[in-house]
Design an enzyme around this catalytic site. Sequence first.
Site: not given
Ligand code: NAD
Length: 356
Positions: A130, A183, A216, A240, A244
């Site tokens: 990171y 890994k 993996d 991370d 997810d």
């Molecule tokens: P995301 O995790 O925001 O979303 C991925 C998918 O999951 C999307 O389809 C979204 O609609 C769904 N989702 C996420 N949270 C949800 C919830 N509470 N309820 C229902 N559905 C949900 O990932 P992304 O779209 O790749 O990233 C969006 C932004 O968020 C980017 O700017 C990224 O850098 C940022 N990000 C921030 C953090 C953080 O603040 N900790 C973590 C990961 C990504």
Amino acid sequence: MRLLVLPGDGIGPEITAAALPVLGAASEAYGFALEVREEPVGHSSLQRYGITVRPELLQMARDADGLILGPAATFDFRDPEKGEINPSAFFRKSLDLFANIRPARTWPALPQKLGAFDLVVVRENTEGFYADRNMERGNAELLVTEDVVVSLRRVTRKACARIARVAFGLAARRRKHVTAVHKANVLKIGDGMFLDECRACQRDFPQVALDEVIVDAAMAHLVRKAERFDVIVTTNMYGDIISDMTAEASGSLGLGGSLNAGENYAMAQASHGSAPDIAGRNLANPFSLILSAAQLLSWHGRRRNEAGCVAAAAGIERAVENAIAEGEITRDIGGRLGTKETGDALAERIRRELQR
Ligand code: NAD
């Protein structure tokens, strides 16, 4: 309990607004005082103050008993010189929140994509790949020429040892099984050091078994038989990614609770991002942030010997389980309620369930 609440971007303000009445209901039901201070971070702060995280927020965070940070649009924040600081990295690094604890479990009333499981991903949170947090100063991603990039990963014995200790401590209170995901077959020195520290830590926890699985293969094992995992300990990027997947396998990324904890401070923060695809539409599942806040209550209650906070954390998780069973949920997990209505119904349920 004094909370600093930072709603963030995208769905952040919606899920934060849904979580606060739940915490209010929990404080009444379980008898602990709650004080909330809300401040902007992310785009709203950039617009108002020219910076995504005002430096004074750090002192406010230190003065509070805990933080709640909504997801931030981190992908948009590229240039710290222009005030574009990643709020999540800022607090994790400044408060030394080295352990990112991400539980994932299946819920009886939801379809089980990988069978029933109950596990916790314990992710090292301050170094690894990171680039915006693994150096004392500067950034660990370098543009050497227009066409050449070098990204540096940092692995320290200290960080490996302390994350291993968190994982073993947690496993000792659970099913007494740690899986170190690595890994080391390729990253022989860095992940090798991580494994060495996990093995060394295990000697202090003879009652806890240690398994070692290459990352993996770990993904395949998770899909094949997630129930075999209790506590997964791993470095920053693997954790991370894996978490997810485990959140989604539990029903939805919107169920992914997460606590960032250090020696002295802790920050509740959902596993997911700001979800721009559903932002502003009252669709997001607030349970991720609500379960994260419950983890924070439990962390605080255990440290300060405040039984009300510990009981409230368990009560919130129980109420979430019952809300899921009775369909008072958002669409991502098969319900019909909006974000706000889901939070309000859960707050009401917490009051009702305690009276029974
Ligand atoms: P995301 O995790 O925001 O979303 C991925 C998918 O999951 C999307 O389809 C979204 O609609 C769904 N989702 C996420 N949270 C949800 C919830 N509470 N309820 C229902 N559905 C949900 O990932 P992304 O779209 O790749 O990233 C969006 C932004 O968020 C980017 O700017 C990224 O850098 C940022 N990000 C921030 C953090 C953080 O603040 N900790 C973590 C990961 C990504």
